[in-house]
Design an enzyme around this catalytic site. Structure first.
Site, PDB file in Angstrom:
ATOM      1  N   TYR A  96      39.571  42.506  37.935  1.00 38.02           N
ATOM      2  CA  TYR A  96      38.797  41.299  38.299  1.00 38.02           C
ATOM      3  C   TYR A  96      39.084  40.118  37.369  1.00 38.02           C
ATOM      4  O   TYR A  96      39.700  40.277  36.338  1.00 38.02           O
ATOM      5  CB  TYR A  96      37.315  41.590  38.495  1.00 38.02           C
ATOM      6  CG  TYR A  96      36.417  42.049  37.374  1.00 38.02           C
ATOM      7  CD1 TYR A  96      36.741  41.944  36.042  1.00 38.02           C
ATOM      8  CD2 TYR A  96      35.165  42.576  37.708  1.00 38.02           C
ATOM      9  CE1 TYR A  96      35.868  42.350  35.061  1.00 38.02           C
ATOM     10  CE2 TYR A  96      34.273  43.000  36.724  1.00 38.02           C
ATOM     11  CZ  TYR A  96      34.636  42.869  35.392  1.00 38.02           C
ATOM     12  OH  TYR A  96      33.762  43.271  34.433  1.00 38.02           O
ATOM     13  N   GLU A  97      38.696  38.942  37.792  1.00 38.33           N
ATOM     14  CA  GLU A  97      39.085  37.684  37.125  1.00 38.33           C
ATOM     15  C   GLU A  97      40.600  37.553  37.002  1.00 38.33           C
ATOM     16  O   GLU A  97      41.105  36.991  36.033  1.00 38.33           O
ATOM     17  CB  GLU A  97      38.442  37.562  35.742  1.00 38.33           C
ATOM     18  CG  GLU A  97      36.946  37.510  35.726  1.00 38.33           C
ATOM     19  CD  GLU A  97      36.363  36.400  36.585  1.00 38.33           C
ATOM     20  OE1 GLU A  97      37.065  35.406  36.840  1.00 38.33           O
ATOM     21  OE2 GLU A  97      35.220  36.553  37.008  1.00 38.33           O
TER      22      GLU A  97
END
Lengths: 596, 596
Positions: free
Chosen positions: A438-439
């Site tokens: 994620y990110e």
């Protein structure tokens, strides 16, 4: 399943590697030096160790729960969140103007590390709120700031980032959520967003969604994306809550880890349109989102360090307690705690060296951030910004990738017990796997490192860092101890390998992109390894000097040993990675597509 | 979530690397050559692909369930097990004398790979039965053989291995379960065993537990351990089932993976004593158990290959389907399936190269096993036994460690979807983590490699393998293609590093055991990497020759590319590992115990 915040290591990094006393001379951070850091960290540790640690395993057993559009969080989370806010922890790094405490990131990041070590699922909620605050501070109108910032900074309301859609994961150009302008200057938002962390929950009375969408008629691709605030509840002029907005949670995901953190599918506009407020200007949404993302990427890197530290501490405790087999050197005639076995030591030292190396790198990056934003001198700001931005993909990419190895070793140290959920080591292994995704996945970080951070300035920042590393090598040779000389040799080999790869990347980024991008993640891993190792080399020098002064002998001696271990066992990977990047590109992309 | 058995690669390995046609000239395996292999594998694939694959995710969702002493397996498992037995798959490698089919391990191991790719949780039951059969064949009395073997070989009854106790994991010297001799020659067994795979279930009408215990008055430590058969139900003279024996399941574990496979806590003798039958002689239990364990360790290594193959196939399918972002080389103006992105290729190639390398190594080991047991010439048997035994810790240790990396990459290829359980990639990641632990952790394998397999003969077997590798290098140079030359260079560097480490191990094993054992697992990983890479080098030469003959162009070209990738990206790790083992021992064990 206890956790003791590594305050000593944190303060060592701030003081000796990141120059916190220099940070504290920046007007914005007056007096926020080592003493302040020590006091803040001790207070922060209390809350984490007593309130949030015990809820971590509870959250895994009793995850957030979805029913009829509502999400009920793990029992205890709501109360813990209230304590978190009452302690002022949400406001730590935010400006005093809106009720924040204005601490430097150099200190704030360590508090973030503790919070994530204690309870990563819980910590995601404040982290996402931080992102929303950042976006509003950067680009929000005075009106938006006045309406939302104080409540977000106090933690009374929480924030989210809404990027992903079913067809648009890493590729934001594919965003389809649409915004229709209304005569009053607001917009109606329609679309589906997925993977929204804390997109719905019961810990705060309002949720402020930051949403990427296209205004009707906007250009295609990333240049037609705008950023909107869409509150769960509308806010009246007097700050009280008004009508329910048309954004609804339709389900949450069943995930491998961070189970207490609800990952929502949000539906915008199914009942006439969700009211949205434009942040900044139309079609500049991606730019604003990148500001949030850079902060969030750094924070996710810290999560890698956090979970690695937690896994390390658990493994140490177990290996002191667990008695099994005699030592191989015949030093004991009975079975010994497994910490006496060399391979257990190797695993623990690997976990420790990675964690300390990445923590040092992240702390140095944080100080650069502080200087880049608040130093009075423009050139200093600029240099620090370039350095910080080069480090962000390393902090994110390398610290999270290493956390996979560290949490895996954590399970391994526990043997069969590690595979049993009640032991707790498995949770860290499962939780950690989201961090490389994620990110922005590690590959996305690597693209950033190759493109914006290395290629764009022709490798200048990269080579500047290499020159600083060469200075550290010279200092090590000057010290002349066996440990310093060994470290210097490994650092030199790694730095030279790095320079070879930088040349390869700069020369090929445009001419042979497939070859360069075939080695993108290895380049990131090589560079992260080197930069973290460089910080360990600097730490070794400081520790030798402190030891000579008679300060903190056990800590300083341990730092030297850990740095030496890093040199012998982690930096040694670098030259092989160079060979694989520089000579090995063809075999990455050669296989016929239908032969896979 | 489909799976296609990689029959072509399996047969390639058997035919060209493992010399199956030579195996088929051993009298015991007459006519069991490539044609037989092809036919058996095709039949085996049918059962696995149609029956067991669909039950894999089901087993994760609906694990085995414990209530009131009984274990109910996942819906469908019982019926699938019946089909498995009816197809004769349990009997594949066992002697015709007891109803088996007597196939060589060279072929049987490939069937094992398929079964574990299809459903690892299910496959554990037959694997444990194989171990019980092996122990009885080796050391069981005629009476025990007559009573148990046919039913086990048909699969009508299943088997277990009972080693672990709460205080005795890897350390069997600490076993406390006790056996009291009775006047009729049987024993009463008392104790608690934990982590007993399929220790209780509902798929077969009887369970034959092989149990390590101490006879009263036996010597302390491993020399006082005996092996017993303790059936769940007593067996009458006519082969029918008699009374329930006093062994009871008191709980099953809540595990991170392989959830469908029940892991039992078994209580022996709580109601007066469980009747046990001595296997072989008293106090030789460990010796017999090692026979089972060597077979089981090989089999667990194959599980690593199985789960890696499954994860690879899933990642390939996803990356063909998932459309995201434009290719970096500008070759498409629209978003492309992610298999077009170089980093996705790198991940898939890494998964593929590890899997193929380990499969080749395991197949070659299996052929050595067959020759070591059945070749008419004693010297040939002896040489093959030494080679096989050297390879077992590599097959077990390296193939399972690499499966952690491969299943992690498998999740990574899926991005955010990989973290969602319904996608299925996470299951492989969770399942795989047990493989580096059970049947002896990687460290236990490494101790075996250092002690019994390297130190004991002064490095002679190790150096013999290095000499064979040097021959392969010469063949590669003779071939002269760019790929062969590149492979030769990487192989040479790795072999030389290996020889340095062997010298270090042999010289230090007694004199400085802490230093040698500090590098035990890295030594195992280095050696596994090299030996699997050597097989890829041999495969490259075969593929070049076959390509020249016009055979199977796509397959052979892919083999060459995969071998080249292995050389560039996996063998390149070896020299750095050498540095870390040979120069890095001190920093592993130096840190003060209370400084961790």
């Amino acid at each position: 399943m206890s956790y003791i915040a590594p305050i000593k290591d944190m303060v060592f990094n701030m003081e000796h590697l990141a120059g916190l006393e220099q940070v504290a001379q920046i007007p914005a951070f007056e007096d926020m030096g080592v003493e302040t850091a020590q006091a803040v960290l001790e207070e922060c540790a209390k809350l984490n160790e007593s309130v949030l640690v015990p809820l971590n395993w509870e959250g895994d057993k009793n995850p957030s729960f979805f029913k009829d559009g509502h999400v009920t969080t793990t029992p205890g989370f709501k109360e813990a969140y209230q304590q978190y806010c009452e302690g002022g922890w949400q406001s730590l790094q935010h400006p005093a103007e809106f009720g924040g405490q204005g601490l430097p990131k150099t200190i704030g990041a360590a508090c973030g590390e503790m919070l994530n070590s204690a309870n990563m699922s819980f910590a995601l909620c404040p982290m996402l709120t931080d992102g929303a605050i950042e976006a509003l501070l950067t680009a929000g109108s005075d009106d938006l700031k006045a309406t939302y910032l104080e409540k977000l900074i106090s933690g009374e309301w929480t924030g989210t980032m809404n990027l992903t859609e079913p067809q648009a994961g890493s590729d934001l150009a594919a965003v389809r959520t649409r915004a229709e302008p209304l005569p009053d200057g607001t917009y109606k938002v329609f679309g589906t967003k997925i993977f929204i962390t804390y997109g719905e929950h019961d810990m705060a009375e309002n949720i402020v969604h930051l949403v990427l969408a296209r205004v009707q008629g906007a250009p295609e691709g990333v240049k037609g994306i705008s950023l909107f605030v869409v509150p769960k509840f509308m806010v009246n002029k007097d700050g009280s809550l008004g009508a329910r907005n048309d954004v609804h949670c339709v389900s949450i995901e069943h995930k491998m880890g961070i189970k207490a953190s609800p990952t929502a599918v949000l539906q915008y506009g199914d009942h006439g349109g969700a009211i949205g407020f434009l942040v900044g200007e139309e079609n500049r949404g991606l730019e604003y989102m990148f500001i949030m993302m850079n902060a969030a990427r750094y924070a996710v890197g810290v999560q890698g360090i956090s979970i690695a530290e937690r896994a390390y501490q658990k493994a140490v405790t177990f290996s002191r307690d667990r008695v099994q087999s005699r030592p191989v050197d015949g030093s004991m005639k009975t079975s010994a705690p497994i910490i006496h076995h060399p391979d257990v030591r190797r695993m623990l030292m690997t976990m420790r060296a990675y964690t300390e190396g990445c923590r040092a790198m992240a702390t140095v990056a944080a100080a650069a951030y502080d200087a880049s934003h608040h130093h009075p001198d423009a050139d200093t700001r600029k240099d620090n910004l370039a350095f910080y931005e080069f480090l962000v993909p390393l902090v994110k990419g390398f610290s999270t990738e290493m956390s996979l190895e560290v949490t895996s070793l954590g399970v391994q140290v526990h043997g069969g017990m590690g595979f049993i959920e009640e032991t707790g080591a498995a949770q860290y292994y499962r939780d950690a796997k989201i961090l490389t995704i994620y990110e922005g996945t590690t590959a996305i970080q690597a693209n950033d490192l190759i493109g914006r951070k290395t290629g764009r300035d022709g490798g200048q920042t990269a080579k500047g860092i290499a020159a600083q590393i060469a200075n550290t090598e010279a200092d090590l040779l000057k010290s002349g101890s066996a440990n310093a000389k060994a470290m210097a040799a490994r650092l030199k080999a790694a730095r030279e390998a790095f320079l070879n790869v930088v040349d390869f990347v700069v020369a090929g980024a445009k001419a042979s992109p497939n070859a360069v991008f075939a080695g993108s993640v290895p380049y990131l891993m090589l560079t992260g390894n080197l930069v973290a190792g460089w910080q360990m080399a600097r730490a070794l020098l400081v520790a030798e000097a402190e030891l000579a002064k008679g300060n903190e002998a056990v800590f300083m001696q341990s730092k030297i040993t850990t740095a030496r271990f890093y040199a012998d066992h982690i930096l040694t990977k670098v030259p092989g990675m160079r060979d694989s990047i520089v000579d090995g590109a063809d075999s990455v992309t050669e296989l016929a597509l239908d032969a896979f």
